[in-house]
Design an enzyme around this catalytic site. Structure first.
Site, PDB file in Angstrom:
ATOM      1  N   ARG A  28      11.492  67.907  54.929  1.00  0.00           N
ATOM      2  CA  ARG A  28      12.152  66.937  55.125  1.00  0.00           C
ATOM      3  C   ARG A  28      13.058  66.549  53.857  1.00  0.00           C
ATOM      4  O   ARG A  28      12.548  66.743  52.590  1.00  0.00           O
ATOM      5  CB  ARG A  28      11.215  65.619  55.136  1.00  0.00           C
TER       6      ARG A  28
ATOM      7  N   MET B 114      20.742  63.323  56.453  1.00  0.00           N
ATOM      8  CA  MET B 114      20.398  64.457  56.189  1.00  0.00           C
ATOM      9  C   MET B 114      19.259  64.866  57.062  1.00  0.00           C
ATOM     10  O   MET B 114      18.894  64.329  57.955  1.00  0.00           O
ATOM     11  CB  MET B 114      20.007  64.517  54.670  1.00  0.00           C
TER      12      MET B 114
ATOM     13  N   ARG C  16      46.364  26.699  38.133  1.00  0.00           N
ATOM     14  CA  ARG C  16      47.694  27.163  38.162  1.00  0.00           C
ATOM     15  C   ARG C  16      48.696  26.019  38.442  1.00  0.00           C
ATOM     16  O   ARG C  16      48.423  25.425  39.521  1.00  0.00           O
ATOM     17  CB  ARG C  16      47.908  28.323  39.483  1.00  0.00           C
TER      18      ARG C  16
ATOM     19  N   ARG D 257      47.566  26.316  33.125  1.00  0.00           N
ATOM     20  CA  ARG D 257      48.551  27.440  32.911  1.00  0.00           C
ATOM     21  C   ARG D 257      50.081  26.990  33.121  1.00  0.00           C
ATOM     22  O   ARG D 257      50.207  26.301  34.115  1.00  0.00           O
ATOM     23  CB  ARG D 257      48.239  28.524  33.503  1.00  0.00           C
TER      24      ARG D 257
ATOM     25  N   GLU E  90      47.559  39.552  29.837  1.00  0.00           N
ATOM     26  CA  GLU E  90      47.663  40.037  31.230  1.00  0.00           C
ATOM     27  C   GLU E  90      48.711  41.097  31.075  1.00  0.00           C
ATOM     28  O   GLU E  90      49.064  41.752  32.313  1.00  0.00           O
ATOM     29  CB  GLU E  90      47.876  39.007  32.269  1.00  0.00           C
TER      30      GLU E  90
ATOM     31  N   GLY F 186      43.992  37.855  32.160  1.00  0.00           N
ATOM     32  CA  GLY F 186      44.616  37.801  33.479  1.00  0.00           C
ATOM     33  C   GLY F 186      44.434  39.168  34.002  1.00  0.00           C
ATOM     34  O   GLY F 186      45.336  39.904  34.112  1.00  0.00           O
ATOM     35  N   THR F 187      43.378  39.466  34.465  1.00  0.00           N
ATOM     36  CA  THR F 187      42.870  40.764  34.938  1.00  0.00           C
ATOM     37  C   THR F 187      43.722  41.355  36.177  1.00  0.00           C
ATOM     38  O   THR F 187      43.882  42.603  36.542  1.00  0.00           O
ATOM     39  CB  THR F 187      41.599  41.114  35.256  1.00  0.00           C
ATOM     40  N   ASN F 188      44.312  40.572  37.130  1.00  0.00           N
ATOM     41  CA  ASN F 188      45.019  40.805  38.165  1.00  0.00           C
ATOM     42  C   ASN F 188      46.392  41.495  37.718  1.00  0.00           C
ATOM     43  O   ASN F 188      46.624  42.487  37.883  1.00  0.00           O
ATOM     44  CB  ASN F 188      45.291  39.551  39.007  1.00  0.00           C
ATOM     45  N   ASP F 189      47.303  40.749  36.900  1.00  0.00           N
ATOM     46  CA  ASP F 189      48.256  41.315  36.368  1.00  0.00           C
ATOM     47  C   ASP F 189      47.980  42.445  35.211  1.00  0.00           C
ATOM     48  O   ASP F 189      48.653  43.663  35.058  1.00  0.00           O
ATOM     49  CB  ASP F 189      49.290  40.389  35.453  1.00  0.00           C
TER      50      ASP F 189
HETATM   51  C1  PEP Z   1      46.130  37.393  36.564  1.00  0.00           C
HETATM   52  O1  PEP Z   1      47.274  37.814  36.470  1.00  0.00           O
HETATM   53  O2  PEP Z   1      44.914  37.797  36.561  1.00  0.00           O
HETATM   54  C2  PEP Z   1      46.125  35.898  36.645  1.00  0.00           C
HETATM   55  C3  PEP Z   1      44.980  35.248  36.685  1.00  0.00           C
HETATM   56  O3  PEP Z   1      47.065  35.235  37.054  1.00  0.00           O
HETATM   57  P1  PEP Z   1      47.860  35.361  38.580  1.00  0.00           P
HETATM   58  O4  PEP Z   1      46.965  35.755  39.345  1.00  0.00           O
HETATM   59  O5  PEP Z   1      48.312  33.884  38.980  1.00  0.00           O
HETATM   60  O6  PEP Z   1      49.117  36.159  38.100  1.00  0.00           O
HETATM   61 MG    MG Z   2      49.080  36.773  36.196  1.00  0.00          MG
END
Ligand code: PEP
Ligand code: MG
Length: 902
Positions: free
Chosen positions: A98, A109, A582, A637, A767, A788-791
């Site tokens: 097994r 498996m 925002r 912001r 960011e 700003g971890t998105n940018d």
């Molecule tokens: C980012 O960039 O993480 C952020 C919080 O700003 P936005 O998403 O508005 O660009």
């Molecule tokens: Mg941003």
């Protein structure tokens, strides 16, 4: 066990040598079989070949040195213990082979049963079974079938087909109607099938059977379905599987034999009780195959009270020992109970909380351990309304589950129609190719949002998550035709007013209405249910664990909110301030006209007029938000997106102007607008005139916002409230940018706040990668940083956040370039490193610098752990994620010795 060279790596462990903590080496099944053996429970004797052996085999394509000898030695010792030899013609030992990896991969498996049977030992097996020829030949045909299929890749349907044929000839549907002669005949047919596909006879040598079966289990680690499962469950690809060689016990030796599965508590709800299924006179694979119907485990009490009582005793013992819900597999062979498997059982999200709470009550675990045993993903699941999918609903499309939940409603294609129908009390689903800021009212009015384009960080996804609204994005099978008010998917045409249902967790889209149930956990967070006075085990458990998490966590949790309503809800959900307000949403709707005036202003005077008209509107927005967040920090912001986002799209404007000109209408204003749109057009708006750049280029714009913020704070304070504004400058890449904005802002603030006592902090987003790398300089001009971890992800990877998830991430995931979208969970090696550098260098330059994160990652469980570890002060996330972040921040702060919660 025979001795072997002490320096040689140990690849084989007798069950008596292992324990439950050796899952890395022995796999889950092997480690737990060892644990049960050492508890003195009835486990059929056997041994485990380690994952290390598997890894060595998979790397080199051959068994590592020493493995064969170790297997030999353990087999001999097993034979001695059992008093039987593998495949002995007179009194054979039979074994099962097994798989068993560290993490359970159900059915992914291989397993081979009855290894050791051949043309001669089949007779010995019959003798062992009291002359039961039927049983012996049935066991033999099962071996050829399983061995052929799993070890030698003989198509399984051929065996199934042969079995069906023989049943048809006999006029029955039931395997049990086949007698020994039928099965002996079937063995012949199976052998022919085997020979036809493999070009060789079925191996009669038991040791060869065993070796090939072990190899097949090793190889099955890389079977396609196993690879897919691992990717989906995020199980590392390099763990390998262990192989368990276990003495066969038989549940198919007559009415006093059988097999079953059981849980020590209900894995669905967590309720205490006896949950399981039993099938008399059968082997485990019959239960899985669903050939015959099982009976509830309780019925075993009538069939075999001794075994039943013994089983219940063992289950209680296992729970107490593992201090958790266990699931088990067992077999009864002629009245003798055998335990074939146990493990800490999988459970639903609700059961995870309920069981953790119960175990604390029972004194088996403490609250730290209870907190460790649940997670934010489970809590998030419990916070969304769910579909009651009692009977089958077939999805017509599948997009990205962008914002979880379940929603049904009439399809609408415009924001205005969504608002209209919602006002009439209708539930609506807003369907668009993709949404833009103008759709906001429609999104608020709708029960759910469905788009055919965009990924998890598209506008629709981000805004919907912020609102806690169900959203499926990027359902690209949908052909959305807004002017015609319809979409097509496959052969279906769905028009305005038709009902669809969308599941924002799975991304599935259904035609028609699927019933929806609200979440009692949200009702609790909203304050509608009193956890102290409610007979709801789930709500009580959630309350208790959340309270503990809040006491344990070091990270504060703020929210991303732009309206008073969002701020109020987030506060009820436990937000300790706003980490990102925002302001761009405050320039939409009927204020758009003022933005147009600002953009088209021909001189200083006109521009100042437009800004002066915007000022009181902004001030009123901030007053509402400061009031809702009374006493808590609010990070506002300054405007971030390029201003042309507030103007009509170029094509639409060009058409309008052309049509109006044709009609001889006065189009002076539209022409000016069109010229402005043309002038402001950017090839890469995300890298263009936005954020701090706007503030430096458009005189008075940031000044107006700073003044509105300061005036709002003063107004709130004068009314007896407490406002704690923090002004945040977006997209800063160089300290000089921030210094310029700061100088002007400080002047205005000083002028407005006077002696009101209002204190306004000024800080920046981090960011842009350059900002992270020059954080030491930037900190000189910033009282706080918010990542700003998105940018930062967009610019760190060079991935357009609106496009890439739908465009090619599937391929990156397939190739394992990353295991999860870096927009969803922080890329700790790259983007996370930028965060770490900026945090360290920022704090070195300015001790006490306040650090937070406001990108989408602030509400992602794994990312929260990372931000805790980096030493940020807070995370900020959409209101609905606030409880998840609180829970995960608590989990990040506790240290336990508990088991892996996967
Ligand atoms: C980012 O960039 O993480 C952020 C919080 O700003 P936005 O998403 O508005 O660009
Ligand atoms: Mg941003």
């Amino acid at each position: 066990m025979a001795a072997h060279d002490p320096v040689e790596q140990k690849y084989v462990y007798d069950f008596a040598e292992g324990n439950k903590d050796l899952k890395d080496l022995l796999g889950g099944k092997g480690a737990n079989l060892a644990e049960m053996t050492n508890l003195g429970l009835p486990v059929p004797p056997g041994f485990t070949i380690t994952t290390e052996a598997c890894k060595a085999y998979l790397t080199t394509g051959r068994k590592p040195d020493g493995l064969a000898a170790q297997i030999e030695a353990h087999l001999e010792s097993l034979e001695r213990e059992m008093g039987r030899r593998l495949g002995d013609p007179d009194d054979p030992l039979l074994v099962s082979v097994r798989s068993g990896a560290k993490f359970s991969m159900p059915g992914m498996m291989e397993t081979v049963l009855n290894v050791g049977l051949n043309d001669r030992s089949v007779v010995g097996l019959s003798n062992q079974a009291g002359g039961n020829d039927r049983f012996a030949w049935d066991s033999y045909r099962r071996l050829i079938q399983m061995f052929g299929k799993t070890v030698c890749e003989v198509p399984g349907e051929e065996f199934e087909h042969a079995l069906d044929e023989i049943k048809r000839a006999k006029g029955t549907h039931n395997d049990l109607d086949l007698d020994a002669d039928d099965l002996r005949g079937l063995v012949d047919v199976y052998k022919q099938i085997f020979a036809k596909h493999t070009g060789r006879e079925f191996p009669q040598e038991p040791r060869e059977q065993l070796d090939l079966a072990i190899r097949a289990v090793f190889d099955s680690w890389n079977a396609e379905r196993a690879v897919l499962y691992r990717r989906q469950e995020r199980i590392p690809a390099d763990l390998g599987t262990a192989v368990n060689v276990v003495t066969m016990v038989f549940g198919n030796l007559g009415p006093d034999s059988g097999t079953g599965v059981a849980f020590t508590r209900d894995p669905g709800s967590g309720a205490q009780g006896i949950y399981g299924d039993y099938l008399a006179n059968a082997q485990g694979e019959d239960v899985v195959a669903g050939i015959r119907n099982t009976v509830p485990l309780q019925e075993l009490e009538q069939l075999d009270k001794t075994s039943y009582d013994q089983l219940l005793g063992i289950m209680a013992r296992l729970e107490e020992h593992y201090k958790d819900l266990c699931d088990i597999e067992f077999t009864i062979e002629r009245g003798k109970l055998w335990m074939l498997q146990t493990r800490v059982g999988k459970r639903t999200a609700a059961a995870a909380f309920v069981i953790a709470g119960q175990l604390v009550d029972e004194g088996l675990i403490d609250l730290d351990e209870a907190l460790h045993r649940v997670n934010g993903a489970q809590l998030a699941q419990l916070m969304f309304p769910r579909f009651q999918l009692d009977h089958e609903f077939e999805p017509v499309a599948k997009g990205i589950g962008a914002s979880p939940g379940a929603a049904s409603g009439k399809v609408v294609f415009t924001s205005a129609r969504a608002v209209e129908l919602a006002a009439e009390g209708e539930s609506v689903i807003l369907v668009r190719r993709e949404t833009n800021p103008d759709d906001l009212n429609g999104m608020i009015a709708a029960k759910g949002i469905l788009t055919s384009r965009g990924g998890k960080t598209s506008h629709a996804a981000v805004v919907a998550r912020g609102m806690g609204k169900t959203c499926v994005s990027g359902a690209d099978e949908l052909d959305v035709n807004v002017p015609a008010k319809k979409f097509t998917v496959g052969d279906h045409v769905v028009s305005e007013g038709d009902v669809v249902s969308i599941d924002g967790t799975t991304g599935k889209v259904y035609l028609g209405e699927v019933p929806v149930m609200p979440s009692e956990v949200v009702q609790y967070f909203e304050g509608e249910l009193d956890p102290e006075n409610i007979d709801d085990a789930l709500v009580r458990a959630v309350h208790r664990i959340m309270t503990h998490a809040d006491g344990a966590r070091r990270l504060r949790v703020r929210t991303n909110a732009d309206t008073g309503a969002d701020a109020a809800r987030a506060r009820r959900f436990g937000a300790e301030g706003i980490g990102l307000c925002r302001t761009e949403h405050m320039f939409l709707g009927d204020r758009r006209e003022l933005v147009e005036r600002l953009i088209l202003a021909s001189g200083e005077r006109e521009r100042e007029d437009a800004l002066a008209a915007l000022l009181p509107l902004q001030r009123a927005d901030f007053i509402e938000i400061f009031r809702e967040m009374d006493g808590l920090p609010v990070t506002v912001r300054l405007i971030d997106p390029p201003l042309h986002e507030f103007l009509p799209p170029l094509e639409q404007l060009a058409v309008n102007v052309a049509v109006a000109q044709e009609r001889g209408e006065d189009v002076a204003k539209e022409e000016a607008l069109l010229a402005a749109v043309r002038r402001m057009h950017e090839e890469n708006p995300m890298l263009g005139l936005r954020g701090v750049r706007l503030g430096l280029v458009i005189p008075g714009l940031f000044a107006m916002q700073v003044r509105a913020i300061a005036e709002a704070a003063v107004a709130v304070v004068r009314d007896g409230g407490t406002a704690c504004p923090e002004i945040m400058v977006p997209l800063v890449g160089a300290v000089q940018e921030l210094e310029t904005v700061r100088a002007e802002a400080e002047r205005i603030i000083a002028e407005v706040v006077g002696d009101s006592g209002v204190e306004v902090l000024i800080g920046t987003m981090i960011e842009v990668p350059r900002a992270a790398l020059t954080a030491g300089q930037i900190a000189e001009a910033a009282e706080f940083f918010s990542f700003g971890t998105n940018d930062l992800t967009q610019m760190g990877w060079g991935f357009s956040r609106d496009d890439v998830e739908g465009a090619f991430f599937w391929r990156y995931l397939e190739l394992g370039i990353f295991g999860i979208s870096p927009f969803e969970s922080i890329d700790t090696d790259g983007v996370g490193r930028l965060v770490r550098i900026a945090a360290e260098e920022g704090r070195a330059a300015r001790p006490g610098l306040k650090l937070g994160v406001c990108g989408e990652h602030g509400g992602d469980p794994d990312s929260v752990h990372f931000f805790h570890e980096v030493g940020l002060d807070y995370v900020s996330c959409s209101p609905f994620r606030v409880p998840v972040a609180r829970l995960e921040a608590g989990r990040a702060a506790i240290t336990t010795t508990g088991s892996d919660s996967r």
